[in-house]
Design an enzyme around this catalytic site. Sequence first.
Site, PDB file in Angstrom:
ATOM      1  N   TYR A  36       2.654 -13.399 -43.879  1.00 11.94           N
ATOM      2  CA  TYR A  36       1.190 -13.499 -44.167  1.00 11.94           C
ATOM      3  C   TYR A  36       0.757 -15.015 -43.786  1.00 11.94           C
ATOM      4  O   TYR A  36       1.026 -15.878 -44.527  1.00 11.94           O
ATOM      5  CB  TYR A  36       0.866 -13.357 -45.503  1.00 11.94           C
ATOM      6  CG  TYR A  36      -0.772 -13.291 -45.665  1.00 11.94           C
ATOM      7  CD1 TYR A  36      -1.389 -12.156 -45.775  1.00 11.94           C
ATOM      8  CD2 TYR A  36      -1.588 -14.257 -46.494  1.00 11.94           C
ATOM      9  CE1 TYR A  36      -2.945 -12.053 -46.088  1.00 11.94           C
ATOM     10  CE2 TYR A  36      -2.879 -14.229 -46.494  1.00 11.94           C
ATOM     11  CZ  TYR A  36      -3.425 -13.299 -46.427  1.00 11.94           C
ATOM     12  OH  TYR A  36      -4.765 -13.153 -46.749  1.00 11.94           O
ATOM     13  N   THR A  61      -2.662 -20.098 -44.004  1.00 13.73           N
ATOM     14  CA  THR A  61      -3.089 -21.364 -44.317  1.00 13.73           C
ATOM     15  C   THR A  61      -2.293 -22.156 -42.849  1.00 13.73           C
ATOM     16  O   THR A  61      -1.550 -21.749 -42.249  1.00 13.73           O
ATOM     17  CB  THR A  61      -2.079 -21.914 -45.256  1.00 13.73           C
ATOM     18  OG1 THR A  61      -2.506 -21.102 -46.404  1.00 13.73           O
ATOM     19  CG2 THR A  61      -2.258 -23.201 -45.526  1.00 13.73           C
ATOM     20  N   GLN A 120       7.350 -29.638 -83.826  1.00 13.96           N
ATOM     21  CA  GLN A 120       7.936 -28.895 -82.863  1.00 13.96           C
ATOM     22  C   GLN A 120       7.102 -27.561 -82.757  1.00 13.96           C
ATOM     23  O   GLN A 120       7.000 -26.744 -81.745  1.00 13.96           O
ATOM     24  CB  GLN A 120       9.517 -28.573 -83.505  1.00 13.96           C
ATOM     25  CG  GLN A 120      10.380 -27.871 -82.355  1.00 13.96           C
ATOM     26  CD  GLN A 120      10.998 -28.901 -81.505  1.00 13.96           C
ATOM     27  OE1 GLN A 120      10.520 -30.035 -81.352  1.00 13.96           O
ATOM     28  NE2 GLN A 120      11.897 -28.242 -80.363  1.00 13.96           N
ATOM     29  N   GLU A 141      -2.633 -18.650 -53.515  1.00 14.82           N
ATOM     30  CA  GLU A 141      -3.911 -17.385 -53.986  1.00 14.82           C
ATOM     31  C   GLU A 141      -4.826 -18.196 -54.618  1.00 14.82           C
ATOM     32  O   GLU A 141      -5.585 -17.508 -55.549  1.00 14.82           O
ATOM     33  CB  GLU A 141      -3.026 -16.617 -54.797  1.00 14.82           C
ATOM     34  CG  GLU A 141      -2.285 -15.557 -54.188  1.00 14.82           C
ATOM     35  CD  GLU A 141      -2.654 -14.941 -52.875  1.00 14.82           C
ATOM     36  OE1 GLU A 141      -3.757 -14.463 -53.425  1.00 14.82           O
ATOM     37  OE2 GLU A 141      -2.329 -14.740 -52.060  1.00 14.82           O
ATOM     38  N   ASP A 190      -6.605 -22.289 -55.154  1.00 18.04           N
ATOM     39  CA  ASP A 190      -6.372 -23.545 -56.043  1.00 18.04           C
ATOM     40  C   ASP A 190      -7.030 -23.278 -57.334  1.00 18.04           C
ATOM     41  O   ASP A 190      -8.211 -22.997 -57.296  1.00 18.04           O
ATOM     42  CB  ASP A 190      -6.871 -24.721 -55.036  1.00 18.04           C
ATOM     43  CG  ASP A 190      -6.841 -26.104 -55.992  1.00 18.04           C
ATOM     44  OD1 ASP A 190      -6.007 -26.794 -55.913  1.00 18.04           O
ATOM     45  OD2 ASP A 190      -8.170 -26.154 -56.681  1.00 18.04           O
TER      46      ASP A 190
END
Lengths: 666, 666
Positions: free
Chosen positions: B137, B140, B332, B426, B428
Amino acid sequence: MGEVRTDHLADERRRAEFDVEAMKIVWAGSKHAFDMSDRMGRIVASDPVFRKDNRAMLGRKELFKNTMRKAAHAWKRIIELRLSEEEASRFRAFVDEPAFTDLHWGMFVPAIKGQGTDEQQQKWLPLAYKMQIVGCYAQTELGHGSNVQGLETTATFDPKSDEFIINSPTLTSSKWWPGGLGKASTHAVVYARLILGNQFHGVHGFIVQLRSMDDHVPLPGITVGDIGMKFGNGAYNTMDNGVLRFNNVRIARNQMLMRVSQVTREGKFVQSNVPRQLVYGTMVYVRQTIVSDASIALSRAVCVATRYSAVRRQFGAMNGGPETQVIDYKTQQNRLFPLLASAYAFRFVGEWLKWLYTDVTQRLQAKDFSTLPEAHACTAGLKSLTTSITADGIEECRKLCGGHGYLFSSGLPELFAVYVPSCTYEGDNYVLQLQVARILMKTVSQLGSGVQPVGTTAYLGQVEHLMQCECSVQKAEDWLKPSIIQEAFEARATRMAVASAQKLSTMPNQEEGFAELSADLVEVAIAHCQLIIVSKFIEKLQQDVTGKGVRKQLEILCNVYALSLLHKHQGDFLATGSITPEQASLANDQLRHLYDQVRPNAVALVDAFNYTDHYLGSVLGRYDGNVYPKLYEEAWKDPLNDSDVPDGYNEYLRPMLKQQLHLARL
Amino acid sequence: MGEVRTDHLADERRRAEFDVEAMKIVWAGSKHAFDMSDRMGRIVASDPVFRKDNRAMLGRKELFKNTMRKAAHAWKRIIELRLSEEEASRFRAFVDEPAFTDLHWGMFVPAIKGQGTDEQQQKWLPLAYKMQIVGCYAQTELGHGSNVQGLETTATFDPKSDEFIINSPTLTSSKWWPGGLGKASTHAVVYARLILGNQFHGVHGFIVQLRSMDDHVPLPGITVGDIGMKFGNGAYNTMDNGVLRFNNVRIARNQMLMRVSQVTREGKFVQSNVPRQLVYGTMVYVRQTIVSDASIALSRAVCVATRYSAVRRQFGAMNGGPETQVIDYKTQQNRLFPLLASAYAFRFVGEWLKWLYTDVTQRLQAKDFSTLPEAHACTAGLKSLTTSITADGIEECRKLCGGHGYLFSSGLPELFAVYVPSCTYEGDNYVLQLQVARILMKTVSQLGSGVQPVGTTAYLGQVEHLMQCECSVQKAEDWLKPSIIQEAFEARATRMAVASAQKLSTMPNQEEGFAELSADLVEVAIAHCQLIIVSKFIEKLQQDVTGKGVRKQLEILCNVYALSLLHKHQGDFLATGSITPEQASLANDQLRHLYDQVRPNAVALVDAFNYTDHYLGSVLGRYDGNVYPKLYEEAWKDPLNDSDVPDGYNEYLRPMLKQQLHLARL
Ligand SMILES: Cc1cc2nc3c(=O)[nH]c(=O)nc-3n(C[C@H](O)[C@H](O)[C@H](O)COP(=O)(O)OP(=O)(O)OC[C@H]3O[C@@H](n4cnc5c(N)ncnc54)[C@H](O)[C@@H]3O)c2cc1C
Ligand SMILES: Cc1cc2nc3c(=O)[nH]c(=O)nc-3n(C[C@H](O)[C@H](O)[C@H](O)COP(=O)(O)OP(=O)(O)OC[C@H]3O[C@@H](n4cnc5c(N)ncnc54)[C@H](O)[C@@H]3O)c2cc1C
Ligand SMILES: [Ca+2]
């Protein structure tokens, strides 16, 4: 070089409203410090032995070999250039690769200096200074870290031979983690439980030779090796963190570090009149270095993210013009500028810690131990706070660079991987804040009884005022006044401490109560430490600051630091009634205006760190902003690009594509 | 195997107060899902081809070759075992190594399914399903990511030949990042700006063949390669994220994906009557997968940290007895248990998103687009929130393991390195929350006008009540009531949204105002998304839950999730007056008590994830808790330990120790 270089960030630099050269000196601490650091940075950057860009490609063995090569070369250059101790230390820092020499200089030598007697120092230090021996600091064991008193390695005195027998009785007693131990060190300061007769006498340090000086082979009874790969690719894997086991290894009695406690020829345990608080001195020193390193690591990440945010454009193109620089987005600013301000804040608090160390040392010499516990706690707290924020801050800077931040060539993944253990070593950050909380609870509980709080806890002396004062902010600009900020942070810290102390005092058992409330107590400690950093930043502004516009920039950064913290911890300020919701909202409005003021100066503010491109090690953070061609260039260097068709195509990919796999069902 | 195995965590498991097997089914979603997943996990774990522990030692080429080997082997096994699509997908997930096949199945196939016409699907999908082609794909570019409309690659229609000419006009137009592109893919869906005559017609997808099907060599006009090393060691470096340039490459007109828009033989641009909202469907689908992956990644890290925290002991030894398990420390617990609760919360919201996707698809088919924008925004927001928390959570789990968490063999560094890009790809995470904020601002602004808010924004319909309601909590236990929690979260989200909308409405320009307030708006969006997750957890508890003690545990976790969020974001709740400072303090008291209830069940709660030791890939997280001997064993495998004396000693170390470097000054 004849190459024409375009500065893609020239416009940004022209917009700056202050004298960058003057700011460089403020950042460095002095003109002298600047010149020295600048010179060291350039020498390292120009030396091909110190190249860093090939680290991702090296296997573990080559990586370590390369580190030895660099360490030996650095040593050679340090000698040739006749560098002072201060210069040598900067030089090594600019080499920018964890190495066994860090532990030799940073832990082995200081341990002997701090815990050795005069004779021991005279014997061992010259060897160490000339690197005729290489040493490390072997405290942690496979089963024991934070709790040093739980170490299992034993040192049993044998009066017959006047020797100690060092032994690893269990698997979990194996020394584990010491840097430089695995492959390089010839010697170690080993911490072990002292046994005289049938009696334990606590944990002490012993100088133990590990390897033959002839051929570097481990001595009989010693099993030593590397503990394997750690986080990241290059990162900390250049360091030979080691494992070490002793099978009844004998060392001379005078190899126990005896400045504080001694074992006599007869096997008697003697405490010297040197106060135990001495160890605080060394710890203040080491942790002060860590705080100063935090400001450096954070400023590197911020430098990369700031420059790249000015280069990177995304969205908002008008009429086919260029897109918006991502640094112009308020969300980007809100993530980035507080980290920029923090880098400066940590720098200044680090400077102050240096002063504190001197002060502590002088008081020690004058046998004044009154401020020691407070000084010790505050250094612990600042180590914890600055390393935690820096670790998270580096990763945030990486995310600020979008996808490209994920590339090795951005430098940020490795910076993160190499930095994060700072949150764990030299005291786990939570364990440290609990120590701070302890001092605070003690201080608060003594407030009525005439004991005056000292040093960074002095503000608690004004407890009555701070418990009931009201913040006077009425408009956003009021939040620019240092006195108002200071009081709000003091009120918040005091009220949180007092509330916890009160809750604690209602509990039947103080120790159990402390444990039960410990999560809240960590928040109390953090509030206290944030106050210290804010105060020291404000103090810095009261000092002489020269250079056009420099003070103004620092004022803006100080306000960004304080108000962004105030927003982040708004819950504390509101819950304690230190400010009102309206005042919180005004602080946030003011913060946005401050971002507008930082914006034109952002690139210049990171230029002031004066980092060479070599040191930054980031294609995205290049001084000239020429990011894209260099990213493209870097990519092709990957070994995977050696051939168009990847190795393995014929065995694995082709049979799949050609359906030569036996298809049972489709 | 004849080997006697001691379960070092047996005591912990005995203490559990609920039926772990029943919880496993709740976690998996159904008995069927559990059985299937359990079977897939075991098959992968028992197959030596899928071993993972050697990844740190491999150079880039071998790493990639090994990935091809695994991918081919997985494909072979999937076929041999006649696995269903669902089973095959779980199988690949358990292989646990990013590979080109992820993009083939996860992006290439869905893109053709979603954007291709029926004929295009008939032509290409069978080839893809049989893996006779491998696709990726390619959206970008080097210079363009988030802003898809800014892409520079062009697809110019040539009416003479009935072809598109795909071209990369600039360096920044180089495709950059697509997974699987660099070395494996034979085909790509390439996004490019469509040019007809002299007119741009937006960005569209094109199926382009990249490599010869004979010998895998790149076709003429195509430059393709790998973009180089990324974060971590193995991690995502098994993926061949690629760079791709086109020099006027010609493809047939019918390789433009034409479901939504078409280009006719004459070169005319035609919008089909298929609604553009269709793309929302695919995005909801992909992001729902990411949310579900977040719960998996977080639960893996939590599983490791929980088990190790029960094994690790530090401090507090009484009379020479064993030290305290670090899981007993409240700090913790305060770091770990909210993450454990988050893992469950994300799991359930992920399940709900699966339902949402079905709902959206059905509505699409019925041409009902009313809920789409809201559904799309909420998926975006949940993707953003869950991936951010998971990324930070993995690193926190690493720190919870102290020094040993920094070792590669702990599995946590690699889990972090491989996971963090989820925050960027997918969408930002900041860009996504701003989309959520946009919908919220629009919804609020329409509140008076009769438009009823739908789906997850429905609560805003009760704006009048939520703006003035008062929280009724009077004692700590009141915070256990779901209705009280729900209302507090609704009040907080509503009041923040309304306050921002009001501020926005006073601004002269809405776009500029939105930009100016965007940092606050992200907080508004996050408050909304947290409310969704809390609500869905509460809804889950209203469903049928079987098994001894299971519901009780889920109630506790739901409360831990909500109250720990409430504490963390206390500032929001107080600033909006949704709760009082006293109520905030009571919530915190209740949270501590809840930790006491989680404690004895913690190990069993992570056992319920049913992860094999192979999948966890962590020495610290081993099911049997037998940590120390295995850590020790792993260490010795490092290539550095091949010899006692490291390669390079003679060249570099010895001359230094022997002072054969020329000493100029000492
Ligand atoms: C890269 C690196 C380099 C190192 N170099 C050296 C070296 O050169 N020489 C050397 O001797 N050692 C070295 N160490 C070891 C280091 O000093 C220890 O890892 C550190 O002290 C933390 O101890 P630990 O690992 O036992 O963590 P632990 O104490 O086991 O911590 C585990 C968890 O328990 C929590 N915890 C522990 N005690 C408490 C408590 N009382 N209350 C609440 N929570 C608690 C911690 O917060 C943590 O979350 C190095 C470690 C690393 C990672
Ligand atoms: C591991 C990995 C795998 C990938 N796989 C693929 C793939 O298979 N195919 C493919 O096509 N792509 C892939 N990508 C690319 C990925 O989709 C992009 O990186 C992502 O869309 C982010 O875009 P960017 O990198 O341009 O970030 P940018 O948009 O440049 O972000 C930089 C910074 O600007 C901020 N920002 C940007 N716009 C705005 C705004 N409007 N308002 C406020 N802030 C803003 C961001 O928040 C961020 O902080 C992958 C990336 C990675 C890291
Ligand atoms: Ca490697």
